[in-house]
Design a protein around this motif. Structure first.
Motif, mmCIF file in Angstrom:
data_model
loop_
_atom_site.group_PDB
_atom_site.id
_atom_site.type_symbol
_atom_site.label_atom_id
_atom_site.label_comp_id
_atom_site.label_asym_id
_atom_site.label_seq_id
_atom_site.Cartn_x
_atom_site.Cartn_y
_atom_site.Cartn_z
ATOM 1 N N VAL A 197 0.904 -1.166 0.162
ATOM 2 C CA VAL A 197 0.213 -0.042 0.422
ATOM 3 C C VAL A 197 0.441 0.968 -0.627
ATOM 4 N N ASN A 198 1.845 1.064 1.177
ATOM 5 C CA ASN A 198 2.574 2.144 0.864
ATOM 6 C C ASN A 198 3.049 2.320 -0.342
ATOM 7 N N LEU A 199 3.846 1.433 -0.934
ATOM 8 C CA LEU A 199 4.323 1.208 -2.562
ATOM 9 C C LEU A 199 4.020 2.503 -2.964
ATOM 10 N N ALA A 200 2.848 1.836 -3.168
ATOM 11 C CA ALA A 200 1.999 2.792 -4.894
ATOM 12 C C ALA A 200 1.639 4.099 -4.249
ATOM 13 N N GLY A 201 1.320 4.349 -2.830
ATOM 14 C CA GLY A 201 1.510 6.098 -2.301
ATOM 15 C C GLY A 201 0.404 5.934 -1.497
ATOM 16 N N GLY A 202 0.350 4.788 -1.406
ATOM 17 C CA GLY A 202 -0.830 4.673 0.335
ATOM 18 C C GLY A 202 -0.276 5.465 1.960
ATOM 19 N N PRO A 203 -0.855 4.912 2.342
ATOM 20 C CA PRO A 203 -0.312 5.710 3.582
ATOM 21 C C PRO A 203 0.650 4.570 4.510
ATOM 22 N N SER A 204 1.518 4.963 5.631
ATOM 23 C CA SER A 204 1.885 3.314 6.179
ATOM 24 C C SER A 204 1.275 3.854 7.299
ATOM 25 N N TRP A 205 1.421 2.411 7.809
ATOM 26 C CA TRP A 205 1.209 2.438 9.678
ATOM 27 C C TRP A 205 2.198 1.483 10.330
ATOM 28 N N PHE B 124 -1.969 4.354 -5.182
ATOM 29 C CA PHE B 124 -4.136 3.869 -3.763
ATOM 30 C C PHE B 124 -3.769 4.968 -3.484
ATOM 31 N N ASP B 125 -4.734 5.664 -3.899
ATOM 32 C CA ASP B 125 -5.698 6.945 -3.431
ATOM 33 C C ASP B 125 -7.015 6.835 -3.398
ATOM 34 N N ASN B 126 -7.543 8.042 -2.870
ATOM 35 C CA ASN B 126 -9.124 8.030 -3.075
ATOM 36 C C ASN B 126 -10.008 8.395 -3.976
ATOM 37 N N VAL C 165 -17.018 -10.783 11.672
ATOM 38 C CA VAL C 165 -15.587 -11.040 12.213
ATOM 39 C C VAL C 165 -15.635 -9.806 12.582
ATOM 40 N N GLY C 166 -16.267 -9.149 13.268
ATOM 41 C CA GLY C 166 -16.093 -7.791 13.834
ATOM 42 C C GLY C 166 -15.530 -6.505 13.705
ATOM 43 N N LEU C 167 -15.850 -6.912 12.149
ATOM 44 C CA LEU C 167 -15.363 -4.709 11.348
ATOM 45 C C LEU C 167 -16.422 -4.467 11.139
ATOM 46 N N SER C 168 -16.638 -3.042 11.532
ATOM 47 C CA SER C 168 -17.612 -2.192 11.405
ATOM 48 C C SER C 168 -18.092 -1.668 9.668
ATOM 49 N N ASP C 169 -18.981 -0.951 9.627
ATOM 50 C CA ASP C 169 -18.688 -0.168 8.002
ATOM 51 C C ASP C 169 -18.842 0.438 8.053
ATOM 52 N N THR C 170 -17.483 1.366 9.000
ATOM 53 C CA THR C 170 -16.531 2.384 8.144
ATOM 54 C C THR C 170 -15.175 1.072 7.833
ATOM 55 N N ASP C 171 -15.416 -0.204 8.708
ATOM 56 C CA ASP C 171 -14.409 -1.080 7.952
ATOM 57 C C ASP C 171 -14.650 -1.707 6.638
ATOM 58 N N LEU C 172 -15.838 -1.863 6.295
ATOM 59 C CA LEU C 172 -16.693 -2.201 4.994
ATOM 60 C C LEU C 172 -16.389 -1.060 4.016
ATOM 61 N N VAL C 173 -16.449 -0.012 4.585
ATOM 62 C CA VAL C 173 -16.051 0.660 2.881
ATOM 63 C C VAL C 173 -14.595 1.768 3.050
ATOM 64 N N ALA C 174 -13.974 2.091 3.877
ATOM 65 C CA ALA C 174 -12.438 1.783 4.103
ATOM 66 C C ALA C 174 -11.291 0.749 3.965
ATOM 67 N N LEU C 175 -11.999 -0.426 3.994
ATOM 68 C CA LEU C 175 -11.443 -1.586 3.165
ATOM 69 C C LEU C 175 -11.378 -1.720 2.042
ATOM 70 N N SER C 176 -12.860 -1.316 1.015
ATOM 71 C CA SER C 176 -13.291 -1.490 0.070
ATOM 72 C C SER C 176 -12.394 -0.860 -0.396
ATOM 73 N N GLY C 177 -12.495 0.646 -0.238
ATOM 74 C CA GLY C 177 -10.885 1.448 -0.928
ATOM 75 C C GLY C 177 -9.219 0.895 -1.588
ATOM 76 N N ALA C 178 -9.571 -0.365 -1.259
ATOM 77 C CA ALA C 178 -8.154 -1.106 -1.121
ATOM 78 C C ALA C 178 -8.143 -1.485 -3.071
ATOM 79 N N HIS C 179 -9.607 -1.667 -3.567
ATOM 80 C CA HIS C 179 -10.017 -1.299 -5.076
ATOM 81 C C HIS C 179 -9.744 -0.287 -6.017
ATOM 82 N N THR C 180 -8.437 0.738 -4.920
ATOM 83 C CA THR C 180 -8.227 2.020 -6.046
ATOM 84 C C THR C 180 -7.546 0.843 -6.879
ATOM 85 N N PHE C 181 -6.543 -0.017 -6.902
ATOM 86 C CA PHE C 181 -5.946 -0.474 -7.190
ATOM 87 C C PHE C 181 -5.810 -2.197 -8.075
#
Ligand code: HEM
Ligand SMILES: [Ca+2]
Ligand SMILES: [Ca+2]
Length: 303
Positions: free
Chosen positions: A109-117, A226-228, A154-170
């Motif tokens: 994610v980071n090498l593609a231009g996204g965040p680091s954590w 990796f962007d919005n 699996v214990g994930l929220s609506d916000t997780d669903l939307v944020a993680l779907s953002g992986a379809h940016t690449f």
């Protein structure tokens, strides 16, 4: 309880080693950042983040690799093997394959231009796989309600669903994962939530009766960055998968405000994505003396 400092005395360079092998793999494969990110997702959603997805078929293991969502679709197993080899060279017998998947996703994610954590570590590798669990992964044809219930399970929220779907940016998707939207979605018409010029582009890539295996960019705006843009695409009705566009276009969707907020602010998307990757990485990890540190990511030790 996972911790970002888990290997600080036993393998202090593990993150840098993983990152360098991932970067090297990208030299000959522009898609690998996306593929490695998806591997961690498909691992964590099936009996937790235990590297179950990496186990090959044996007389006692029904491999997840041949489950419908994974077969001829998930890729990057060879790169994971290369990472494992490099890590074993530096720190033999210490780092789990499950942690390698988490680290490879962050590096990608980071090498593609996204965040680091900072990646919580200390997962151990499982000794089983679940073909049926893998066949129950979120599907591109699932309704929003179905996607929400699979994330809640699996214990994930609506916000997780939307944020993680953002992986379809690449990354890429085969025609077979969305072609039902193009011709006869309802009453002989295409999916009304598809932009008409995007529909024309997709129809020419995926003609009726053509190969379902043709690859298409998940993000038509910036396919490898990796962007919005994924979220602004949804606003212009350019979500490739039904499961993408539903996050915004389902009437009364509780996820729509989050889509709009990430479309308006890349930094809020990046902050949420990082947090949600940590949440996903915390699905049922094996810790302490549970599980094992595999010496070969494809096999249970001693088999
Ligand atoms: C919300 C439910 C999800 C559904 C229904 C879904 C479905 C899909 C499908 C159908 C593909 C194309 C596969 C192919 O044609 O071979 C795909 C690709 C991909 N997915 Fe998802 N996905 C979901 C969530 C996620 C999540 C949570 C992540 C990571 C955090 C992710 C990361 C990716 C990536 C990066 C690709 C491209 C992989 C490549 O090019 O090798 N997806 N997804
Ligand atoms: Ca797993
Ligand atoms: Ca993008």
């Amino acid at each position: 309880q996972l911790s970002p400092t888990f290997y600080s005395s036993t393998c202090p360079n593990v993150s840098a080693i993983v990152r360098s092998v991932v970067l090297q793999a990208h030299g000959s494969d522009a898609r690998i950042y996306a593929s490695l990110t998806r591997l961690h997702f498909h691992d964590c959603f099936v009996i937790g983040c235990d590297a179950s997805i990496l186990l090959d078929e044996t007389s006692t293991i029904m491999s997840e690799k041949t489950a419908i969502p994974n077969n001829n679709s998930v890729r990057g197993y060879d790169v994971v093997d290369n990472i494992k080899t490099a890590v074993e060279m530096a720190c033999p017998g210490v780092v789990s394959c499950a942690d390698i998947l988490a680290l490879a996703a962050e590096a990608s994610v980071n090498l593609a231009g996204g965040p680091s954590w900072s990646v919580p570590l200390g997962r151990r590798d499982g000794t089983t796989a679940s073909r049926s669990g893998a066949n129950n992964l979120p599907a591109p044809f699932d309704t929003l309600a179905n996607l929400q219930s699979k994330f809640t399970a699996v214990g994930l929220s609506d916000t997780d669903l939307v944020a993680l779907s953002g992986a379809h940016t690449f990354g890429r998707a085969k025609c077979s994962t969305f072609s039902n939207r193009l011709y006869n979605f309802s009453n002989g018409n295409p999916d009304p939530s598809l932009n008409s010029s995007y529909l024309a582009t997709l129809r020419s890539s995926c003609p009726q009766g053509g190969s379902g295996d043709t690859l298409n960019n998940l993000d038509p705006a910036t396919p490898d960055t990796f962007d919005n843009k994924y979220f602004t695409n949804l606003q212009s009705h350019r979500g490739l998968l039904q499961s993408d566009q539903e996050l915004l276009s389902t009437s009364g969707a509780s996820t729509a405000p989050t889509v709009n907020s990430f479309a308006g602010s890349q930094s809020s998307f990046f902050t949420s994505f990082s947090a949600s990757m940590v949440n996903m990485g915390n699905i049922k990890p094996l810790t302490g003396s549970s599980g094992q540190i595999r010496s070969n990511c494809r096999k249970v030790n001693g088999s």
